[in-house]
Design a protein around this motif. Sequence first.
Motif, PDB file in Angstrom:
ATOM      1  N   ASP A  66       7.211  -0.236   7.226  1.00 13.15           N
ATOM      2  CA  ASP A  66       7.375   0.617   8.399  1.00 13.15           C
ATOM      3  C   ASP A  66       8.522   0.130   9.260  1.00 13.15           C
ATOM      4  O   ASP A  66       8.659  -1.079   9.509  1.00 13.15           O
ATOM      5  CB  ASP A  66       6.090   0.628   9.228  1.00 13.15           C
ATOM      6  N   THR A  92       1.554   6.441   1.520  1.00 14.01           N
ATOM      7  CA  THR A  92       0.130   6.090   1.393  1.00 14.01           C
ATOM      8  C   THR A  92      -0.679   7.210   0.741  1.00 14.01           C
ATOM      9  O   THR A  92      -1.901   7.111   0.620  1.00 14.01           O
ATOM     10  CB  THR A  92      -0.460   5.787   2.779  1.00 14.01           C
ATOM     11  N   THR A  93       0.003   8.272   0.323  1.00 14.04           N
ATOM     12  CA  THR A  93      -0.677   9.431  -0.249  1.00 14.04           C
ATOM     13  C   THR A  93      -1.234   9.134  -1.632  1.00 14.04           C
ATOM     14  O   THR A  93      -0.818   8.182  -2.302  1.00 14.04           O
ATOM     15  CB  THR A  93       0.301  10.610  -0.347  1.00 14.04           C
ATOM     16  N   SER A  94      -2.162   9.957  -2.053  1.00 15.44           N
ATOM     17  CA  SER A  94      -2.748   9.853  -3.382  1.00 15.44           C
ATOM     18  C   SER A  94      -2.836  11.266  -3.970  1.00 15.44           C
ATOM     19  O   SER A  94      -3.213  12.209  -3.259  1.00 15.44           O
ATOM     20  CB  SER A  94      -4.137   9.230  -3.301  1.00 15.44           C
ATOM     21  N   PHE A  97       4.174  -5.715   5.900  1.00 12.85           N
ATOM     22  CA  PHE A  97       3.124  -4.953   6.584  1.00 12.85           C
ATOM     23  C   PHE A  97       2.685  -5.751   7.814  1.00 12.85           C
ATOM     24  O   PHE A  97       2.907  -6.963   7.901  1.00 12.85           O
ATOM     25  CB  PHE A  97       1.942  -4.679   5.639  1.00 12.85           C
ATOM     26  N   LYS A 128      -2.803  -3.711   7.593  1.00 11.47           N
ATOM     27  CA  LYS A 128      -3.452  -3.723   6.287  1.00 11.47           C
ATOM     28  C   LYS A 128      -2.419  -3.520   5.184  1.00 11.47           C
ATOM     29  O   LYS A 128      -1.476  -2.746   5.335  1.00 11.47           O
ATOM     30  CB  LYS A 128      -4.508  -2.617   6.210  1.00 11.47           C
ATOM     31  N   GLN A 132      -1.370  -1.826   1.964  1.00 10.91           N
ATOM     32  CA  GLN A 132      -1.735  -0.581   1.311  1.00 10.91           C
ATOM     33  C   GLN A 132      -1.725  -0.733  -0.213  1.00 10.91           C
ATOM     34  O   GLN A 132      -0.794  -1.328  -0.766  1.00 10.91           O
ATOM     35  CB  GLN A 132      -0.782   0.539   1.722  1.00 10.91           C
ATOM     36  N   PRO A 133      -2.737  -0.190  -0.893  1.00 10.88           N
ATOM     37  CA  PRO A 133      -2.791  -0.291  -2.362  1.00 10.88           C
ATOM     38  C   PRO A 133      -1.539   0.233  -3.056  1.00 10.88           C
ATOM     39  O   PRO A 133      -1.120  -0.311  -4.089  1.00 10.88           O
ATOM     40  CB  PRO A 133      -4.025   0.548  -2.726  1.00 10.88           C
ATOM     41  N   ASN A 134      -0.926   1.288  -2.516  1.00 12.20           N
ATOM     42  CA  ASN A 134       0.282   1.830  -3.162  1.00 12.20           C
ATOM     43  C   ASN A 134       1.430   0.819  -3.173  1.00 12.20           C
ATOM     44  O   ASN A 134       2.259   0.809  -4.086  1.00 12.20           O
ATOM     45  CB  ASN A 134       0.729   3.116  -2.461  1.00 12.20           C
ATOM     46  N   SER A 135       1.500  -0.042  -2.150  1.00 12.76           N
ATOM     47  CA  SER A 135       2.536  -1.081  -2.123  1.00 12.76           C
ATOM     48  C   SER A 135       2.329  -2.077  -3.260  1.00 12.76           C
ATOM     49  O   SER A 135       3.288  -2.560  -3.872  1.00 12.76           O
ATOM     50  CB  SER A 135       2.512  -1.811  -0.776  1.00 12.76           C
ATOM     51  N   VAL A 142      -6.963  -7.516  -1.599  1.00 15.16           N
ATOM     52  CA  VAL A 142      -6.385  -6.280  -2.137  1.00 15.16           C
ATOM     53  C   VAL A 142      -5.556  -6.590  -3.381  1.00 15.16           C
ATOM     54  O   VAL A 142      -5.638  -5.896  -4.408  1.00 15.16           O
ATOM     55  CB  VAL A 142      -5.526  -5.557  -1.077  1.00 15.16           C
TER      56      VAL A 142
END
Length: 380
Positions: A45, A100-102, A125, A128, A130-133, A174
Amino acid sequence: MADVFRGLNLLETLKESIESNKLSDVKDAVEDLLISRINLAVVGDRGGEKASFMNSLRGLGPDDKDAAPSQSPVAPEEVTGYPNPKHPDFRLWDLPPVPTTSPFEPEGYVNRFKFLRYNAVFMMFTQKLQPNSVEVCLEARSLQQQAVYFILLASAKDTEKKSLEERKEAALEVLKSQGVKQPKVFLVRPSTLEKLDFPDLLADISKALPEIRAYAFLLALPALTPALVTQKKEAFKALIWAAASLSGGVSAIPVPLVASMVDSSIAVRILTKAQLSLCLDDKSLEQLARQRNLEAAELKRLRTCVLSVEVTKVEVKKRLAAAEKELSTASSKLLEMAMPRHARSASRAFTAMLQTLNSAVDEMAADAERIVTTALGQEK
């Protein structure tokens, strides 16, 4: 060329190149170290913490010229490059955050932003992970882009160590849950890089990069700690050895003091790089003083070596000539006994260059260590 040094001791590799008469490899290594060609991607970000991190890596404060702004002026999906003012080939590339979309296709992100062009990628970050990262990291590593690092940025508001450690532990969980082997998260406070996990991050980067890139990276960083000053000094010793070896090769002419004339230009380049890398120039000291709320004059007075203040061709030639003159009288008999006639001048050129530049860098590094210690408020 430089990437052939991956995993090898740089100085030993340079010696092997000299012995094999591969002077072009040595010349390339010298140039790589002098220009510090490094490209680092910073993913995350866009905001004050990210901008502060990129500025600190370049030795800049938020109000300095060329500083990255806290509010990025580019569109959210664009990439912005931030060169280092003192080392223009050391560039940070500000990449947009991972969506962060799925569903999400990490391959598309990696290809779109051309991860393979970067020497290392920082996945940043503040709250949190993010799983996509993590998916992007795994995709990059599948393409042999191993130098991907997760960095938890601590803002000025993050004053509770416990809260930061909890966020770090959550991020590690994560990473583990998504199959990252030997997961690591580095906790970094952008305004004070010398603290928390940044030294550990540097150590990991130095191991992962081809050695010559790691050396170039160290030389382009600001002089953050006395330990980093020592690392910079050792990198310069490898550079000096390579330059001195080339000096010996081009100066095998039995003309008195010819080496001093031939070598002064490269010696000036090396010592100018040392002055900038060790942050001894006036501009660097003024920036450091502003960042640490000190008087610039106080830091400038700690420079005892004339080359720390200004690198001039006159001073460098004087030092080279004095070293070669001393060698020509003190060591001539030993040289005559040990070496064929055509190589004597070359040997003196090598030794004079090596001794002159090593001595100068030792003096400059001692100044830098005093300045950094004072700026950090540390006692010796």
